[in-house]
Structures are given as structure tokens and as C-alpha cells.
Design a protein around this motif. Structure first.
Motif, PDB file in Angstrom:
ATOM      1  N   PRO A 193      -9.071 -37.860 -53.400  1.00  0.00           N
ATOM      2  CA  PRO A 193      -7.654 -37.971 -51.854  1.00  0.00           C
ATOM      3  C   PRO A 193      -7.527 -37.128 -51.668  1.00  0.00           C
ATOM      4  CG  PRO A 193      -7.223 -39.752 -54.038  1.00  0.00           C
ATOM      5  CD  PRO A 193      -8.405 -39.204 -54.075  1.00  0.00           C
ATOM      6  N   LEU A 194      -7.315 -36.051 -52.656  1.00  0.00           N
ATOM      7  CA  LEU A 194      -7.150 -34.786 -52.243  1.00  0.00           C
ATOM      8  C   LEU A 194      -8.468 -33.726 -51.748  1.00  0.00           C
ATOM      9  CD1 LEU A 194      -6.417 -33.154 -55.837  1.00  0.00           C
ATOM     10  CD2 LEU A 194      -4.738 -33.595 -53.802  1.00  0.00           C
ATOM     11  N   TRP A 195      -9.848 -33.731 -52.119  1.00  0.00           N
ATOM     12  CA  TRP A 195     -11.004 -33.223 -50.716  1.00  0.00           C
ATOM     13  C   TRP A 195     -10.613 -34.103 -49.783  1.00  0.00           C
ATOM     14  CZ3 TRP A 195     -13.644 -29.166 -51.578  1.00  0.00           C
ATOM     15  CH2 TRP A 195     -13.783 -28.872 -52.399  1.00  0.00           C
ATOM     16  N   LYS A 196     -10.510 -35.233 -49.125  1.00  0.00           N
ATOM     17  CA  LYS A 196      -9.813 -36.325 -48.275  1.00  0.00           C
ATOM     18  C   LYS A 196      -8.930 -35.201 -47.365  1.00  0.00           C
ATOM     19  CE  LYS A 196     -11.443 -40.943 -48.894  1.00  0.00           C
ATOM     20  NZ  LYS A 196     -11.122 -42.501 -49.323  1.00  0.00           N
ATOM     21  N   GLN A 197      -7.391 -34.677 -48.336  1.00  0.00           N
ATOM     22  CA  GLN A 197      -6.248 -34.000 -47.660  1.00  0.00           C
ATOM     23  C   GLN A 197      -7.586 -32.889 -46.623  1.00  0.00           C
ATOM     24  OE1 GLN A 197      -3.956 -33.694 -50.201  1.00  0.00           O
ATOM     25  NE2 GLN A 197      -1.617 -33.081 -48.200  1.00  0.00           N
ATOM     26  N   ARG A 198      -8.225 -32.223 -47.141  1.00  0.00           N
ATOM     27  CA  ARG A 198      -7.885 -30.530 -47.283  1.00  0.00           C
ATOM     28  C   ARG A 198      -8.975 -31.411 -46.204  1.00  0.00           C
ATOM     29  NH1 ARG A 198     -12.765 -26.668 -47.735  1.00  0.00           N
ATOM     30  NH2 ARG A 198     -11.335 -24.955 -48.231  1.00  0.00           N
ATOM     31  N   ASN A 199     -10.390 -32.196 -46.080  1.00  0.00           N
ATOM     32  CA  ASN A 199     -11.133 -32.689 -44.457  1.00  0.00           C
ATOM     33  C   ASN A 199     -10.394 -32.686 -43.556  1.00  0.00           C
ATOM     34  OD1 ASN A 199     -13.100 -31.898 -46.797  1.00  0.00           O
ATOM     35  ND2 ASN A 199     -13.693 -33.962 -46.819  1.00  0.00           N
ATOM     36  N   ARG A 200      -9.039 -33.220 -43.339  1.00  0.00           N
ATOM     37  CA  ARG A 200      -8.709 -33.711 -42.193  1.00  0.00           C
ATOM     38  C   ARG A 200      -8.598 -32.221 -42.422  1.00  0.00           C
ATOM     39  NH1 ARG A 200      -6.590 -38.307 -45.772  1.00  0.00           N
ATOM     40  NH2 ARG A 200      -5.395 -37.001 -46.489  1.00  0.00           N
ATOM     41  N   THR A 201      -7.060 -31.676 -43.383  1.00  0.00           N
ATOM     42  CA  THR A 201      -6.575 -30.361 -42.311  1.00  0.00           C
ATOM     43  C   THR A 201      -7.877 -29.175 -42.016  1.00  0.00           C
ATOM     44  OG1 THR A 201      -5.235 -30.479 -44.246  1.00  0.00           O
ATOM     45  CG2 THR A 201      -5.459 -28.446 -43.337  1.00  0.00           C
ATOM     46  N   GLN A 235     -16.842 -32.828 -51.992  1.00  0.00           N
ATOM     47  CA  GLN A 235     -16.490 -31.615 -51.653  1.00  0.00           C
ATOM     48  C   GLN A 235     -17.811 -31.153 -50.577  1.00  0.00           C
ATOM     49  OE1 GLN A 235     -17.902 -30.518 -55.116  1.00  0.00           O
ATOM     50  NE2 GLN A 235     -17.266 -28.030 -55.225  1.00  0.00           N
ATOM     51  N   ARG A 236     -19.066 -31.492 -50.372  1.00  0.00           N
ATOM     52  CA  ARG A 236     -20.397 -30.953 -49.518  1.00  0.00           C
ATOM     53  C   ARG A 236     -19.658 -31.322 -48.314  1.00  0.00           C
ATOM     54  NH1 ARG A 236     -24.335 -34.742 -52.486  1.00  0.00           N
ATOM     55  NH2 ARG A 236     -24.382 -33.921 -54.350  1.00  0.00           N
ATOM     56  N   GLN A 237     -18.566 -32.274 -48.009  1.00  0.00           N
ATOM     57  CA  GLN A 237     -18.036 -32.447 -46.001  1.00  0.00           C
ATOM     58  C   GLN A 237     -17.564 -31.234 -46.200  1.00  0.00           C
ATOM     59  OE1 GLN A 237     -16.851 -36.142 -45.708  1.00  0.00           O
ATOM     60  NE2 GLN A 237     -16.315 -35.873 -43.609  1.00  0.00           N
ATOM     61  N   SER A 238     -16.965 -30.952 -46.742  1.00  0.00           N
ATOM     62  CA  SER A 238     -15.605 -30.183 -47.027  1.00  0.00           C
ATOM     63  C   SER A 238     -16.010 -29.220 -46.843  1.00  0.00           C
ATOM     64  CB  SER A 238     -14.528 -30.537 -48.056  1.00  0.00           C
ATOM     65  OG  SER A 238     -13.514 -28.985 -48.240  1.00  0.00           O
ATOM     66  N   LEU A 239     -17.169 -28.657 -47.110  1.00  0.00           N
ATOM     67  CA  LEU A 239     -18.253 -27.154 -47.527  1.00  0.00           C
ATOM     68  C   LEU A 239     -18.472 -26.873 -45.748  1.00  0.00           C
ATOM     69  CD1 LEU A 239     -18.989 -26.887 -51.133  1.00  0.00           C
ATOM     70  CD2 LEU A 239     -17.552 -25.442 -50.378  1.00  0.00           C
ATOM     71  N   THR A 240     -19.348 -28.222 -45.480  1.00  0.00           N
ATOM     72  CA  THR A 240     -19.349 -28.334 -44.073  1.00  0.00           C
ATOM     73  C   THR A 240     -18.840 -27.716 -43.226  1.00  0.00           C
ATOM     74  OG1 THR A 240     -21.164 -29.471 -44.933  1.00  0.00           O
ATOM     75  CG2 THR A 240     -21.154 -29.327 -42.394  1.00  0.00           C
ATOM     76  N   LEU A 241     -17.436 -28.439 -43.056  1.00  0.00           N
ATOM     77  CA  LEU A 241     -16.474 -28.310 -41.953  1.00  0.00           C
ATOM     78  C   LEU A 241     -16.156 -26.734 -42.420  1.00  0.00           C
ATOM     79  CD1 LEU A 241     -14.664 -32.025 -42.873  1.00  0.00           C
ATOM     80  CD2 LEU A 241     -15.504 -30.979 -40.593  1.00  0.00           C
ATOM     81  N   GLU A 242     -15.677 -26.695 -42.847  1.00  0.00           N
ATOM     82  CA  GLU A 242     -14.990 -24.990 -43.679  1.00  0.00           C
ATOM     83  C   GLU A 242     -15.927 -23.555 -42.955  1.00  0.00           C
ATOM     84  OE1 GLU A 242     -13.802 -22.028 -47.066  1.00  0.00           O
ATOM     85  OE2 GLU A 242     -14.197 -24.354 -47.627  1.00  0.00           O
ATOM     86  N   GLU A 243     -17.621 -24.261 -42.962  1.00  0.00           N
ATOM     87  CA  GLU A 243     -18.475 -23.223 -42.517  1.00  0.00           C
ATOM     88  C   GLU A 243     -17.831 -23.526 -40.921  1.00  0.00           C
ATOM     89  OE1 GLU A 243     -22.476 -23.783 -44.194  1.00  0.00           O
ATOM     90  OE2 GLU A 243     -21.801 -23.241 -45.825  1.00  0.00           O
ATOM     91  N   HIS A 244     -18.551 -24.768 -40.512  1.00  0.00           N
ATOM     92  CA  HIS A 244     -18.224 -25.302 -39.128  1.00  0.00           C
ATOM     93  C   HIS A 244     -16.658 -24.255 -38.457  1.00  0.00           C
ATOM     94  CE1 HIS A 244     -18.708 -26.831 -34.913  1.00  0.00           C
ATOM     95  NE2 HIS A 244     -17.379 -27.652 -35.388  1.00  0.00           N
TER      96      HIS A 244
END
Length: 158
Positions: free
Chosen positions: A132-140, A84-93
Motif C-alpha cells: 500500500p505504501l508503494w501504491k501511494q507513492r506511485n499515485r503521488t 518498487q520498480r514501477q515507482s522507480l520508473t515513474l520517478e525517472e519519468h
């Protein structure tokens, strides 16, 4: 004083025993006694074997039931938080670096993943479902960052 001390109680019993008839037992009596004894021994053996077999079966069943829980631990809630933290970082970027309006297809895919994540959290899903859902979100999000929000670079006709 008791009846045994003066001998008065013993005499009638001795007299009664002496009056009993004497006879030779049936010759097959010892065979019946041995047979009865052998059946008792066999019943005890079967009972013991049944108890041992039942104990082994119960132990095996307990191992089959409880062993899956003793396997290596699967993903934990802390693993979900990392994704989740990785996803938030990617989204900010992605939001800070996107030069153009994001690709509507990728944005729709991201919204769909977010809806699936929300549904999973509403159903109190485990880490096995959430990761798996968070991984998919991060890939997107990584695809959005890599393509600078433009989506498809070229159209290919087949």
C-alpha cells in the motif's frame, strides 16, 4: 518328578476345599453384579465418548489455528519488488519530464511516503504493509507527472 505326578500335592487342596462350608448366595448378589457390570460398561462408553469428543475438538481447534495459514497466499516479496520498480520508473519519468520546479505540497507528500516506507523497511514489515505504501507513492508520482510539477491548476473558494 513334580507334586502333580504322584498326587501327593493335590490331596491336601482337595481336602481343604471339601471342608469349606456350602451356602446359598444372597438373592440380591446377581443384581449387584449386574449393576457393577453396567457401571463398568457406562464408564467405558463415557471414556470412549470423551476421547472421541476430545479428538473432534482438537481437530477443530487445529483447523481454526492452521487454516488461516493455508488460505490463498497474500502479497509476496516479488509483488513488492514489482511496485518498487514501477515507482522507480515513474520517478525517472517525472524527473526527466518536469518542466518547472515541483509543487512543494506534492514533494512534501512524496517525502512523507518515503519516510513511511523507510520506517516500514526498518521494522521488517511484510508485503501487506509495504505494497500500500508503494501504491501511494506511485499515485503521488503519477499526479506529479500529470500536473507537470505545477501542482494545483486552479484555486477554488468555498
Amino acid at each position: 518328578m513334580s507334586m502333580m505326578d504322584n498326587g501327593s500335592g493335590v490331596e491336601p487342596v482337595v481336602h481343604a476345599l471339601q471342608r469349606l462350608p456350602e451356602f446359598d448366595p444372597d438373592p440380591a448378589l446377581w443384581d449387584r453384579i449386574e449393576g457393577s457390570r453396567n457401571r463398568q460398561v457406562m464408564r467405558r462408553r463415557w471414556r470412549r465418548a470423551s476421547l472421541i469428543g476430545g479428538s473432534i475438538a482438537a481437530s477443530f481447534l487445529a483447523i481454526m489455528v492452521f487454516a488461516p495459514g493455508m488460505r490463498a497466499p497474500g502479497p509476496q516479496q516479488s509483488d513488492v519488488l514489482d511496485w518498487q520498480r514501477q515507482s522507480l520508473t515513474l520517478e525517472e519519468h517525472w524527473r526527466t519530464s518536469a518542466a518547472t520546479v515541483p509543487d512543494s505540497h506534492m514533494r512534501a507528500q512524496l517525502l512523507l511516503i518515503d519516510a513511511q516506507l523507510q520506517a516500514a523497511y526498518d521494522q521488517a514489515a511484510t508485503a501487506n504493509v509495504l505494497i500500500p505504501l508503494w501504491k501511494q507513492r506511485n499515485r503521488t508520482l503519477q499526479e506529479l507527472i500529470e500536473h507537470d510539477g505545477r501542482g494545483v491548476r486552479s484555486i477554488t473558494r468555498i
